[in-house]
Design a protein around this motif. Structure first.
Motif, mmCIF file in Angstrom:
data_model
loop_
_atom_site.group_PDB
_atom_site.id
_atom_site.type_symbol
_atom_site.label_atom_id
_atom_site.label_comp_id
_atom_site.label_asym_id
_atom_site.label_seq_id
_atom_site.Cartn_x
_atom_site.Cartn_y
_atom_site.Cartn_z
ATOM 1 N N GLU A 73 -3.749 32.086 11.050
ATOM 2 C CA GLU A 73 -3.083 30.854 11.494
ATOM 3 C C GLU A 73 -3.961 29.635 11.233
ATOM 4 O OE1 GLU A 73 -1.748 28.850 15.673
ATOM 5 O OE2 GLU A 73 -1.299 30.989 15.408
ATOM 6 N N ARG A 74 -5.240 29.753 11.537
ATOM 7 C CA ARG A 74 -6.159 28.635 11.317
ATOM 8 C C ARG A 74 -6.343 28.355 9.829
ATOM 9 N NH1 ARG A 74 -11.105 28.706 15.620
ATOM 10 N NH2 ARG A 74 -9.868 28.280 17.472
ATOM 11 N N TYR A 75 -6.453 29.430 9.021
ATOM 12 C CA TYR A 75 -6.525 29.244 7.575
ATOM 13 C C TYR A 75 -5.282 28.510 7.081
ATOM 14 C CZ TYR A 75 -10.319 32.675 6.853
ATOM 15 O OH TYR A 75 -11.500 33.355 6.843
ATOM 16 N N GLY A 76 -4.125 28.942 7.564
ATOM 17 C CA GLY A 76 -2.868 28.333 7.141
ATOM 18 C C GLY A 76 -2.829 26.847 7.445
ATOM 19 N N THR A 77 -3.285 26.476 8.625
ATOM 20 C CA THR A 77 -3.329 25.063 9.001
ATOM 21 C C THR A 77 -4.241 24.289 8.059
ATOM 22 O OG1 THR A 77 -2.905 25.612 11.319
ATOM 23 C CG2 THR A 77 -3.886 23.455 10.865
#
Length: 123
Positions: A73-77
């Motif tokens: 999720e953090r990578y995606g952001t």
């Protein structure tokens, strides 16, 4: 937000490869034979943190390891922000956690991309 887990692997992997400079790959080439998208994301987070002069977490800092879902999720952001032109944004918690998981990569990237301290002219 870019959901890395819900998209076909090749689609977001291609987006990651677009953001990784060749100098970054060269800096860690001796550590890894094949670059996966997850590995490149880790190296890119380390690179951006080093260039931003984020401090290396102390060894006695209690930094929890992120779950695969939270990391994705953090990578995606970050990938979403980077692709929209916010190229200097960094997740400090993800950076610290990545330093703990990939200390050799951190050292290799830091020796290549560390900014030298500013020197003041002599008075």
């Amino acid at each position: 937000m870019l959901d890395l887990t819900g998209q076909p692997h090749s689609q977001w992997q291609t987006r990651i490869h677009d953001h990784v400079p060749s100098a970054l790959r060269e800096a860690v080439a001796h550590l890894r034979g094949e670059f996966t998208a997850a590995y490149l994301l880790d190296c890119l987070v380390l690179h951006k943190g080093i260039v931003s002069r984020l401090p290396k977490p102390a060894e006695n800092d209690a930094i929890p390891l992120l779950s695969a879902e939270e990391r994705a999720e953090r990578y995606g952001t970050l990938v979403n922000l980077w692709s929209k032109g916010c190229s200097t944004v960094i997740d400090e918690g993800l950076f610290a956690e990545t330093v703990l998981r990939r200390p050799r990569e951190y050292d290799a990237l830091r020796s290549k991309f560390r900014r030298k301290p500013l020197s003041l002219p002599a008075l």
